[in-house]
Design a protein around this motif. Structure first.
Motif, PDB file in Angstrom:
ATOM      1  N   HIS A 138     -14.164  -7.173   1.964  1.00  0.00           N
ATOM      2  CA  HIS A 138     -14.240  -8.392   1.161  1.00  0.00           C
ATOM      3  C   HIS A 138     -14.237  -9.603   2.083  1.00  0.00           C
ATOM      4  O   HIS A 138     -13.909  -9.490   3.270  1.00  0.00           O
ATOM      5  CB  HIS A 138     -13.041  -8.479   0.193  1.00  0.00           C
ATOM      6  CG  HIS A 138     -11.725  -8.626   0.897  1.00  0.00           C
ATOM      7  ND1 HIS A 138     -11.043  -7.554   1.430  1.00  0.00           N
ATOM      8  CD2 HIS A 138     -10.969  -9.724   1.183  1.00  0.00           C
ATOM      9  CE1 HIS A 138      -9.927  -7.980   1.999  1.00  0.00           C
ATOM     10  NE2 HIS A 138      -9.847  -9.303   1.873  1.00  0.00           N
ATOM     11  N   HIS A 190     -13.940  -7.921   5.791  1.00  0.00           N
ATOM     12  CA  HIS A 190     -12.837  -7.151   6.390  1.00  0.00           C
ATOM     13  C   HIS A 190     -12.180  -6.341   5.295  1.00  0.00           C
ATOM     14  O   HIS A 190     -12.371  -6.614   4.103  1.00  0.00           O
ATOM     15  CB  HIS A 190     -11.830  -8.108   7.040  1.00  0.00           C
ATOM     16  CG  HIS A 190     -11.251  -9.082   6.067  1.00  0.00           C
ATOM     17  ND1 HIS A 190     -11.924 -10.216   5.666  1.00  0.00           N
ATOM     18  CD2 HIS A 190     -10.088  -9.065   5.379  1.00  0.00           C
ATOM     19  CE1 HIS A 190     -11.199 -10.859   4.780  1.00  0.00           C
ATOM     20  NE2 HIS A 190     -10.083 -10.186   4.569  1.00  0.00           N
ATOM     21  N   ARG A 212       3.050   0.429   3.196  1.00  0.00           N
ATOM     22  CA  ARG A 212       2.626  -0.623   4.122  1.00  0.00           C
ATOM     23  C   ARG A 212       2.694  -1.938   3.364  1.00  0.00           C
ATOM     24  O   ARG A 212       2.179  -2.030   2.246  1.00  0.00           O
ATOM     25  CB  ARG A 212       1.210  -0.415   4.635  1.00  0.00           C
ATOM     26  CG  ARG A 212       0.717  -1.620   5.439  1.00  0.00           C
ATOM     27  CD  ARG A 212      -0.669  -1.424   6.041  1.00  0.00           C
ATOM     28  NE  ARG A 212      -0.991  -2.566   6.890  1.00  0.00           N
ATOM     29  CZ  ARG A 212      -1.743  -3.600   6.492  1.00  0.00           C
ATOM     30  NH1 ARG A 212      -2.273  -3.636   5.274  1.00  0.00           N
ATOM     31  NH2 ARG A 212      -1.972  -4.597   7.319  1.00  0.00           N
ATOM     32  N   TYR A 243       0.847  -1.194   0.000  1.00  0.00           N
ATOM     33  CA  TYR A 243       0.000   0.000   0.000  1.00  0.00           C
ATOM     34  C   TYR A 243       0.878   1.238   0.000  1.00  0.00           C
ATOM     35  O   TYR A 243       1.795   1.357   0.802  1.00  0.00           O
ATOM     36  CB  TYR A 243      -0.845   0.064   1.285  1.00  0.00           C
ATOM     37  CG  TYR A 243      -1.804  -1.078   1.494  1.00  0.00           C
ATOM     38  CD1 TYR A 243      -1.344  -2.342   1.842  1.00  0.00           C
ATOM     39  CD2 TYR A 243      -3.174  -0.888   1.389  1.00  0.00           C
ATOM     40  CE1 TYR A 243      -2.235  -3.394   2.058  1.00  0.00           C
ATOM     41  CE2 TYR A 243      -4.073  -1.925   1.611  1.00  0.00           C
ATOM     42  CZ  TYR A 243      -3.591  -3.181   1.937  1.00  0.00           C
ATOM     43  OH  TYR A 243      -4.458  -4.203   2.152  1.00  0.00           O
ATOM     44  N   TRP A 255      -6.529 -15.396  12.192  1.00  0.00           N
ATOM     45  CA  TRP A 255      -7.964 -15.559  12.361  1.00  0.00           C
ATOM     46  C   TRP A 255      -8.478 -16.768  11.600  1.00  0.00           C
ATOM     47  O   TRP A 255      -7.887 -17.231  10.638  1.00  0.00           O
ATOM     48  CB  TRP A 255      -8.720 -14.295  12.028  1.00  0.00           C
ATOM     49  CG  TRP A 255      -8.777 -13.981  10.572  1.00  0.00           C
ATOM     50  CD1 TRP A 255      -7.969 -14.472   9.617  1.00  0.00           C
ATOM     51  CD2 TRP A 255      -9.701 -13.132   9.950  1.00  0.00           C
ATOM     52  NE1 TRP A 255      -8.330 -13.962   8.427  1.00  0.00           N
ATOM     53  CE2 TRP A 255      -9.389 -13.142   8.606  1.00  0.00           C
ATOM     54  CE3 TRP A 255     -10.760 -12.373  10.420  1.00  0.00           C
ATOM     55  CZ2 TRP A 255     -10.103 -12.419   7.678  1.00  0.00           C
ATOM     56  CZ3 TRP A 255     -11.460 -11.651   9.489  1.00  0.00           C
ATOM     57  CH2 TRP A 255     -11.131 -11.674   8.143  1.00  0.00           C
TER      58      TRP A 255
HETATM   59  C1  MD6 Z   1      -4.213  -6.325   4.604  1.00  0.00           C
HETATM   60  N1  MD6 Z   1      -5.579  -8.216   4.691  1.00  0.00           N
HETATM   61  O1  MD6 Z   1      -4.008  -6.397   5.813  1.00  0.00           O
HETATM   62  C2  MD6 Z   1      -5.354  -7.052   3.986  1.00  0.00           C
HETATM   63  N2  MD6 Z   1      -7.402 -11.217   4.695  1.00  0.00           N
HETATM   64  O2  MD6 Z   1      -3.520  -5.656   3.852  1.00  0.00           O
HETATM   65  C3  MD6 Z   1      -6.554  -9.083   4.386  1.00  0.00           C
HETATM   66  O3  MD6 Z   1      -7.356  -8.891   3.496  1.00  0.00           O
HETATM   67  C4  MD6 Z   1      -6.632 -10.273   5.172  1.00  0.00           C
HETATM   68  O4  MD6 Z   1      -5.147  -9.518   6.883  1.00  0.00           O
HETATM   69  C5  MD6 Z   1      -7.536 -12.339   5.347  1.00  0.00           C
HETATM   70  C6  MD6 Z   1      -6.883 -12.571   6.535  1.00  0.00           C
HETATM   71  C7  MD6 Z   1      -6.070 -11.641   7.052  1.00  0.00           C
HETATM   72  C8  MD6 Z   1      -5.922 -10.446   6.374  1.00  0.00           C
END
Ligand code: MD6
Ligand code: FE
Length: 212
Positions: free
Chosen positions: A129, A185, A202, A120, A176
């Motif tokens: 999503h 999330h 990030r 990011y 998780w």
């Molecule tokens: C992020 N994370 O932290 C995006 N998905 O950039 C996610 O979409 C994510 O952190 C599933 C499980 C853990 C996550």
């Protein structure tokens, strides 16, 4: 909530199935070196959603398969469509930290076969999503955060459910699964400031098991 006197590395249960291990990454530089190695082999790219939008987050993958999105949909592929080669391998030291983290959070025996790497810049975000492209939702997901801080949005089974807003910082690990594995999330638009070591980025690594 993390307090001033919390020790790093103690798993904190946030809600059913969601655990944060603050500063669980004891050698962030080693993980960043791995990210650079991965991106040299399978370069950062932005992907197109099936609806035709360009995602603001840049991505790459390591592991036996990698997650991709294009006009045909979301899926895991064994070959990087940019290079035509297999994805870079996951470093065993990092996979060991993933296993230890999953076990500490209550998910012993987790063996990831993919690491999706997200990058990011300021202003990038990930809309709400569900992660549902994996074969077996009984496996958890382990997530590493590096660089700039961001706000993790954690909702419910419907996109419109209210979201918890959890700050994630350099070195934090999220694990998780279980009853919240399919909850919506996302990541709110990243604001900065730039990180002292990583700069205006990030980096997030999510370790998953795509195939049962
Ligand atoms: C992020 N994370 O932290 C995006 N998905 O950039 C996610 O979409 C994510 O952190 C599933 C499980 C853990 C996550
Ligand atoms: Fe996700």
């Amino acid at each position: 909530m993390a307090g001033l006197f919390d020790l790093p590395g103690a798993p904190e249960k946030i809600t059913d199935g969601l655990v944060i291990i603050r500063e669980g990454i004891h050698d962030p530089d080693a993980v960043l070196r791995e990210v650079h190695r991965i991106a040299q082999q399978s370069p950062w790219r932005t992907m197109i959603t099936p609806g035709g939008k360009t995602m603001s987050v840049e991505m790459t993958n390591a592991g036996a398969v990698g997650w991709i999105s294009d006009r045909r949909g979301y899926r895991y592929e064994g070959v990087d469509p940019v290079t035509g080669e297999p994805w870079p391998t996951m470093h065993n030291d990092i996979v060991n930290l993933v296993r230890t983290s999953a076990t500490a959070a209550g998910y012993p025996g987790f063996e990831p076969d993919v690491c999706l790497v997200n990058r990011y810049r300021i202003g990038a975000k990930m809309s709400l999503h569900q992660d549902r492209d994996e074969a077996d939702f009984s496996h958890p997901i382990v997530s590493f955060s590096l660089g700039m801080s961001a706000t993790f949005l954690f909702g419910g089974l419907r996109r419109t459910d209210p979201t918890l807003k959890l700050p994630l910082h350099h070195g934090d690990i999220v694990v998780w699964g279980g009853s919240s594995r399919l909850h919506y999330h996302g990541i709110a638009s990243v604001n900065g400031p730039a990180h002292s070591m990583v700069g205006p980025y990030r980096i997030n690594l999510t370790f998953r098991r795509a195939h049962s």
